[in-house]
Design an enzyme around this catalytic site. Structure first.
Site, mmCIF file in Angstrom:
data_model
loop_
_atom_site.group_PDB
_atom_site.id
_atom_site.type_symbol
_atom_site.label_atom_id
_atom_site.label_comp_id
_atom_site.label_asym_id
_atom_site.label_seq_id
_atom_site.Cartn_x
_atom_site.Cartn_y
_atom_site.Cartn_z
ATOM 1 C CE1 TYR A 54 -0.885 -3.450 2.730
ATOM 2 C CE2 TYR A 54 -0.880 -2.579 0.578
ATOM 3 C CZ TYR A 54 -0.555 -2.450 1.867
ATOM 4 O OH TYR A 54 -0.186 -0.880 1.997
ATOM 5 C CG ASP B 230 6.245 -1.017 5.332
ATOM 6 O OD1 ASP B 230 5.988 -0.791 6.514
ATOM 7 O OD2 ASP B 230 6.101 -1.904 4.742
#
Ligand code: GLA
Length: 386
Positions: A227, A175
Site C-alpha cells: 500500500y 474510510d
C-alpha cells in the site's frame, strides 16, 4: 454483537460503574474511486449496517483504558504519550493502538482519559474499514465525554491522522470520512482535496438490484509494504509530471508520453481513469440508472488488477464467477491484496450469483467466502442516551 443496553451492562460489569453512553460507527464499502483518496481525488463510499460500538465513561487521571469483547487483552495507556507506533506494542495489543492513538491526537483538542468497552460485528481484515469504525466510534465518544465540539469533516481528518501518525498506517481520508459522514440511502461523494462532500441518493433495492459484499477470506493488512509503495509511486509520478497530486493530471495521453517508467505509467493510467469513473458513476446515480453501474465496477476492477496491480486471486475468481452467473458488475474494494469484493446483481439473480462464487471457491479447495447484503446505511452516531 450485543445491543447498546447489553453493552452498557457489560461495561458496568467490567469497570464497576455505569457508562455515560454508547456510540456506534459503521464500516464502509467503496462503490468506486479506489486508490484515489491519497491522490487528492474523488471517492464514493457508502456506510454498512455493520460497525463498531463503544460504551464509554470519562476518567480524570489522563489514562485511557480499552477493553474489547473481541479481544482478551485489556490495554491501559496515558493519553499524553508519543506515537503508539514508536512504543513497539506486541501483537496482542495491536488492536488497541487505534483507540489509544485517537485519544492521543484528540488530546490537542481538549479531550482526556476514558474507559472504553468495544464491541464489533464487522469482520476484521475483510477490507470493510473495521479500523476506521473503531477510530470514529472512539473519537465521537471522547468528544462527547469531554464536551469538545469538532465538526465531522475535521474529526475525520483527526482520525486519519491518528492512523497515520499513531498506528503508522499511511491511509488516505476515505474510510474515516465514510464512517462519519455517510447517510442512509446515499453514497458519499467526497473530494479528498477540499474535503467537500455531497450525498448522492443510492438505493439499489428500489431498482430491483442487490449489492453483495463477498468477504474473500484472504485477510488484508495495510501495514504491509505494498500500500505504502503504491502511494510512493503515485507521489513520484506526480513530481515527475510537475503537479501537486495525480488528481491534477488532465491530459492523460500527454502524461503517459512524458513518463518513461512503465510501472508509473500504469499507476497514473489507473488513478486518472478512476477519478473519471467516479464522476461517471455519480452521473448514472443522479439519472437513476443503477443497473448501468455494473460497467463502471467492471472497468474499475480491470484497472485495479492490471494497471494498479493490487487485486488478488480470490477477488479475481469471485468477480469472474459472479459475472458468469449473470451479475451486472463486480470489483475488489479497499486497499487490495485481500479483503472483499462488491458485486451488483439483479435481486432475483443474487442467489445464483452467490452459489456460483461459492462453487468456484469449492473447486479450488479455498475456505468458503462469506456474503453480506450491503444496504447504504447511517453514519456514526451516539446511540444512548439518544
Ligand atoms: C484503504 C485506505 C483508504 C484508501 C483505500 C484504497 O482502505 O484506508 O484510505 O486509500 O485503501 O482506495
Amino acid at each position: 454483537m450485543t445491543g447498546p443496553r447489553a453493552l452498557a451492562e457489560a461495561f458496568t460489569g467490567v469497570f464497576g460503574r455505569e457508562p455515560e453512553g454508547v456510540w456506534h460507527a459503521p464500516g464502509r464499502v467503496n462503490l468506486i474511486g479506489e486508490h484515489t483518496d491519497y491522490n487528492d481525488g474523488f471517492v464514493l463510499p457508502f456506510a454498512l449496517g455493520l460497525g463498531v460500538s463503544v460504551a464509554a465513561a470519562p476518567r480524570g487521571d489522563g489514562v485511557i483504558e480499552v477493553r474489547s469483547r473481541q479481544a482478551a487483552t485489556a490495554v491501559t495507556a496515558p493519553v499524553d504519550g508519543g506515537p503508539v507506533v514508536s512504543e513497539g506494542w506486541p501483537a496482542e495489543r495491536a488492536w488497541a493502538a487505534y483507540p489509544v492513538g485517537v485519544a492521543r491526537v484528540l488530546r490537542e483538542r481538549g479531550t482526556g482519559g476514558a474507559s472504553l468497552l468495544i464491541d464489533s460485528d464487522l469482520p476484521q481484515g475483510a477490507g470493510l474499514s473495521s479500523s476506521a469504525a473503531l477510530e470514529c466510534a472512539t473519537a465521537l465518544a471522547l468528544c462527547d465525554l469531554h464536551g469538545v465540539a469538532v465538526d465531522r469533516p475535521a474529526l475525520a481528518r483527526l482520525a486519519q491522522r491518528a492512523e497515520n501518525e499513531q498506528v503508522g498506517v499511511p491511509c488516505g481520508l476515505m474510510d474515516q470520512a465514510a464512517s462519519l459522514l455517510c447517510t442512509a440511502g446515499h453514497a458519499l461523494l467526497l473530494d479528498c482535496r477540499s474535503g467537500l462532500s455531497a450525498q448522492v441518493p443510492f438505493a439499489p433495492a428500489g431498482s430491483g438490484m442487490t449489492l453483495l459484499v463477498v468477504d474473500t477470506r484472504a485477510a488484508h493488512a495495510l501495514a504491509g509494504g505494498e500500500y505504502g509503495r503504491r502511494r510512493a509511486e503515485c507521489e513520484e509520478a506526480a513530481a515527475l509530471l510537475g503537479v501537486a497530486a495525480l488528481r491534477d493530471v488532465t491530459d492523460l495521453a500527454g502524461a503517459l508520453g512524458t513518463l518513461r517508467d512503465p510501472v508509473l505509467r500504469r499507476r497514473v493510467q489507473h488513478v486518472v481513469t478512476e477519478n473519471h469513473r467516479v464522476e461517471a458513476t455519480v452521473g448514472l446515480l443522479r439519472a437513476g440508472a443503477v443497473t448501468e453501474l455494473g460497467a463502471m465496477l467492471n472497468a474499475s476492477h480491470l484497472s485495479l488488477r492490471d494497471q494498479f496491480e493490487v487485486s488478488w486471486p480470490e477477488a479475481d475468481t469471485a468477480v469472474n464467477a459472479a459475472l458468469r452467473a449473470g451479475a451486472r458488475g463486480g470489483r475488489m474494494v479497499g486497499g487490495g491484496f485481500g479483503g472483499s469484493v462488491l458485486v451488483l446483481t439483479a435481486a432475483d439473480r443474487a442467489e445464483r450469483v452467490r452459489d456460483a462464487v461459492a462453487a468456484a471457491y469449492a473447486e479450488r479447495g479455498w475456505t468458503p467466502p462469506e456474503f453480506i447484503e450491503a444496504v447504504p446505511s447511517r453514519g456514526a452516531r451516539r446511540v444512548t442516551p439518544a
